[in-house]
Design a protein around this motif. Structure first.
Motif, PDB file in Angstrom:
ATOM      1  N   SER A   4       0.843  -1.201   0.000  1.00 37.61           N
ATOM      2  CA  SER A   4       0.000   0.000   0.000  1.00 37.61           C
ATOM      3  C   SER A   4       0.876   1.249   0.000  1.00 37.61           C
ATOM      4  N   LYS A  42      -0.390   4.235   1.052  1.00 35.78           N
ATOM      5  CA  LYS A  42      -1.299   5.146   1.750  1.00 35.78           C
ATOM      6  C   LYS A  42      -0.596   6.423   2.197  1.00 35.78           C
ATOM      7  N   ALA A  74      -2.867   8.451  -6.047  1.00 33.38           N
ATOM      8  CA  ALA A  74      -4.047   7.782  -5.512  1.00 33.38           C
ATOM      9  C   ALA A  74      -3.583   6.698  -4.542  1.00 33.38           C
ATOM     10  N   HIS A  75      -4.456   6.333  -3.605  1.00 29.80           N
ATOM     11  CA  HIS A  75      -4.136   5.250  -2.673  1.00 29.80           C
ATOM     12  C   HIS A  75      -4.413   3.923  -3.374  1.00 29.80           C
ATOM     13  N   HIS A 121      -3.471  -0.401  -3.823  1.00 25.31           N
ATOM     14  CA  HIS A 121      -2.960  -1.661  -3.281  1.00 25.31           C
ATOM     15  C   HIS A 121      -2.435  -2.512  -4.438  1.00 25.31           C
ATOM     16  N   TYR A 161      -7.529   0.374  -6.679  1.00 27.03           N
ATOM     17  CA  TYR A 161      -7.646   1.544  -5.821  1.00 27.03           C
ATOM     18  C   TYR A 161      -8.235   1.123  -4.480  1.00 27.03           C
ATOM     19  N   ASP A 162      -7.819   1.800  -3.423  1.00 22.38           N
ATOM     20  CA  ASP A 162      -8.226   1.421  -2.075  1.00 22.38           C
ATOM     21  C   ASP A 162      -9.738   1.431  -1.906  1.00 22.38           C
ATOM     22  N   TYR A 163     -10.436   2.326  -2.601  1.00 20.08           N
ATOM     23  CA  TYR A 163     -11.878   2.455  -2.413  1.00 20.08           C
ATOM     24  C   TYR A 163     -12.675   1.479  -3.275  1.00 20.08           C
ATOM     25  N   MET A 164     -11.997   0.686  -4.130  1.00 16.81           N
ATOM     26  CA  MET A 164     -12.711  -0.287  -4.952  1.00 16.81           C
ATOM     27  C   MET A 164     -11.849  -1.536  -5.164  1.00 16.81           C
TER      28      MET A 164
END
Length: 273
Positions: A87, A89, A100-101, A103, A125-128
């Motif tokens: 990550s 982050k 962008a964050h 993984h 992406y961390d949010y998806m």
């Protein structure tokens, strides 16, 4: 996005805002596989029939295997280092306009899948996390000269069936060898051991041969990375084959990943009993 996944580096995503691509792109002869491929070698000319050429100095002998550090070709050692949920982050929080964050996960797979150490590689992406932008299988193999390691890349047929498998490995139970398509060797990423710094330094095979056509522009992949016991910093660029200028990829520099979770104990050391 380019349709050829190259895992090293190898996660073909721009950092932050994407720049424009040239309208007219030169297209050198190539063999394309799913949007990426290798340049075809130029035809060889017949040898000259003139008189014998003057003698030349003999080439130096190849270095003996004894001068290579054990880590350089130890696939298990390398595999235990890279097997993680990586990550960036902290990097994303520090400079959100450029990062962008993300993984990047290398989840170990059974030895029997490809008769060796391999990973399911997934970038999201961390949010998806359940909708990754890149997935593949990569296998760790020795380089032809036996002095380093490299990633062989495999495209997954109907890859969406395995999405989120980097985080929920039970989703990979149905992944079999007949679902994999081996990608061109010219796009392999070579990991060379640096004994002074105790890191692996990675680069795409030399020669500008890994050709990627992206949004109509023909580029070659210039992928680099540094892998240490505690960090992973890949940087993928697409360059113009004639000028070497950057066409796509991160203008802000390499990603700065740290492991959120480790999977070192899941790396197989040989065929299952």
């Amino acid at each position: 996005m380019a349709s050829c996944f190259v895992a090293s580096g190898g996660h073909l995503v721009s950092h932050g805002r994407r720049g424009g691509l040239p309208v007219a792109a030169r297209r050198p002869p190539r063999t394309l596989v799913g949007g990426c491929g290798c340049r075809r070698a130029a035809p060889r000319l017949p040898p000259p029939t003139a008189s014998a050429s003057p003698p030349t100095s003999p080439s130096p002998p190849a270095a003996a295997a004894s001068d290579v550090a054990p880590e350089a070709t130890d696939a298990v050692h390398f595999g235990r280092w890279i097997a993680a949920d990586w990550s960036n982050k902290a990097q994303a929080l520090e400079n959100p306009p450029f990062w962008a964050h993300i993984h990047v996960v290398f989840r170990p797979l059974p030895w029997s899948l490809l008769d060796g150490i391999s990973f399911y590689a997934e970038s999201a992406y961390d949010y998806m996390l359940g909708n990754p932008y890149k997935t593949s299988v990569v296998k760790v193999v020795p380089t032809p000269d036996g002095r380093a390691l490299e990633f062989e890349n495999y495209k997954i047929k109907e890859a969406d069936e395995f999405w989120l498998g980097g985080h929920e490995p039970e989703l990979l139970d149905g992944l079999t060898a007949d679902r994999l398509i081996k990608m061109p060797a010219c796009c392999n990423t070579v990991y060379t051991w640096d004994p002074a710094e105790r890191v692996y330094r990675a680069a795409t095979r030399p020669g500008k041969e890994c050709i990627i056509v992206r949004q109509g522009a023909t580029t070659y992949l210039d992928s680099t990375a540094v892998l240490s016991a505690e960090g992973y910093s890949p940087w993928d660029l697409g360059r113009d084959p004639e000028t070497d200028e950057r066409v796509w990829g991160g203008a802000a520099g390499p990603f700065d990943f740290v492991p959120e979770k480790r999977f070192a104990d899941d790396v197989p050391t040989g065929p299952e009993a």
